[in-house]
Design a protein around this motif. Structure first.
Motif, PDB file in Angstrom:
ATOM      1  N   UNK A  76     -19.960   8.524 -19.691  1.00  0.00           N
ATOM      2  CA  UNK A  76     -19.273   9.328 -18.504  1.00  0.00           C
ATOM      3  C   UNK A  76     -20.471  10.119 -17.607  1.00  0.00           C
ATOM      4  N   UNK A  77     -21.613  10.455 -18.009  1.00  0.00           N
ATOM      5  CA  UNK A  77     -22.720  10.815 -17.199  1.00  0.00           C
ATOM      6  C   UNK A  77     -23.622   9.750 -16.391  1.00  0.00           C
ATOM      7  N   UNK A  78     -23.023   8.681 -16.548  1.00  0.00           N
ATOM      8  CA  UNK A  78     -23.688   7.332 -15.820  1.00  0.00           C
ATOM      9  C   UNK A  78     -24.833   6.555 -16.322  1.00  0.00           C
ATOM     10  N   UNK A  79     -25.162   7.218 -17.474  1.00  0.00           N
ATOM     11  CA  UNK A  79     -26.171   6.488 -18.519  1.00  0.00           C
ATOM     12  C   UNK A  79     -25.742   5.288 -19.079  1.00  0.00           C
ATOM     13  N   UNK A  80     -26.662   4.315 -19.107  1.00  0.00           N
ATOM     14  CA  UNK A  80     -26.212   3.087 -19.925  1.00  0.00           C
ATOM     15  C   UNK A  80     -26.193   2.998 -21.416  1.00  0.00           C
TER      16      UNK A  80
END
Ligand code: ADP
Ligand code: MG
Length: 317
Positions: free
Chosen positions: A301-305
């Motif tokens: 959700x926070x954009x991290x992989x």
């Protein structure tokens, strides 16, 4: 009971859509004018795909369901099936329930059993299915295009969650298990969706080995990469409670036996696909995009992989 009377009693039904059904050296069918024949085989092996003491009705149903699902994934209309079955013993009560389950689903999807083979041996069920699709309209794995949106029908992971419970890897409460067990035992092949996608989707696959594994097949065959948004992946309210844990994430991303369709389509068709979802009364979730490159990235959700431990089931890995 002789092999012949066993076939006669449990596997012979009227086959009005075939020229010749069970009873001869081969069945005969007439393919509808101008249609292509879609052919697929899926085998269920005792101890690998199901517990030896599995409910025979559900097993009969599922042996056919997983094959019909392959027709759905091709956008084909399933028409005929053959059944090769190896049986450890002549158990009439078992055969009665097994064939009842098989024919219950066959009737539901208007598929006719036109032949097969029956032998003695370790329990093994192999169905071959024949379906029809207009020329050039089949939904293949190799058609995904850059910028396509990626969609999934229904929800992911419930079958794997139910299996984890049955294997004692986690303990679900009774009501939860009862609610999700049908996902494992009685999958619903998405034939109507597959056919409706003939003129919309660029590529499709049915999710049998696990979302990431099967998504990977589309990407490899299409020579593309994907970016998936984990929070967009559709999960039931039951599995939702576990997605913060590793086991829950694995069920969603790598859980097998899903039999939902994963497909890709141009973003221009987004609204049309949402309308289709309403028309079919089947959730269709847009979960990410096809991009140039190779591999599949899952974004939190926070954009991290996200780092993925397991992608799905591989019989030989
Ligand atoms: P053959 O000796 O020519 O191989 P079989 O004795 O194996 O024929 O089968 C007789 C007929 O019964 C064939 O038409 C075959 O397709 C059909 N059959 C055998 N087993 C099954 C089954 N489990 N379900 C449906 N049809 C079956
Ligand atoms: Mg034979």
């Amino acid at each position: 009971m002789s092999e012949f009377s066993l076939i006669q009693k449990y596997f012979t039904r009227a086959t009005p859509s075939a020229v010749l059904g069970v009873g001869d050296d081969a069945a005969l069918v007439r393919v509808s004018a101008g249609m292509e024949l879609a052919i697929s085989t899926d085998m269920l092996v005792s101890g690998t795909h199901f517990f030896p003491d599995a409910d025979p009705f559900k097993l009969g149903r599922k042996a056919l369901a997983v094959n019909i699902s392959d027709m759905a994934a091709m956008g084909a209309q399933p028409r005929w099936a053959t059944l090769a079955i190896a049986l450890p013993a002549e158990d009439e009560a078992w055969l009665e329930r097994f064939s009842a389950g098989f024919f219950a689903l066959a009737d539901e999807y208007q598929v006719e059993l036109i032949g097969g083979d029956t032998t003695h041996g370790p329990l093994n069920l192999s169905v071959t299915i024949l379906g029809e699709v207009p020329p050039g309209k089949a939904l293949r794995r190799d058609g995904a295009q850059a910028d396509d949106e990626i969609w999934v029908s229904g929800t992911l992971g419930d079958a794997a969650l139910a299996l984890a419970h049955m294997q004692g890897r986690l303990k679900l409460d009774e009501a939860c298990f009862t609610a999700i067990a049908p996902a494992l035992h009685s999958p619903l092949p998405r034939v109507g969706l597959g056919i409706a996608l003939r003129d919309i989707a660029h590529s499709a696959i049915d999710i049998s080995d696990g979302f990431l594994a099967d998504m990977g097949h589309i990407l490899e065959r299409s020579g593309m990469a994907a970016e998936i948004r984990f929070d967009k992946l559709p999960v039931s309210t039951y599995l939702r409670q576990y997605v913060a844990q590793d086991l829950g994430k694995q069920c969603v991303l790598a859980g097998g036996d899903v039999y939902e369709l994963c497909f890709t389509a141009s973003a221009e068709n987004h609204a049309q696909i949402e309308n289709l979802s309403a028309w079919l009364d089947l959730p269709l979730s847009c979960i990410g995009n096809i991009v140039a490159g190779s591999g599949c990235k899952v974004l939190a959700a926070d954009g991290s992989v996200m780092t993925i431990k397991e992608t799905g089931y591989d019989h030989f890995a």
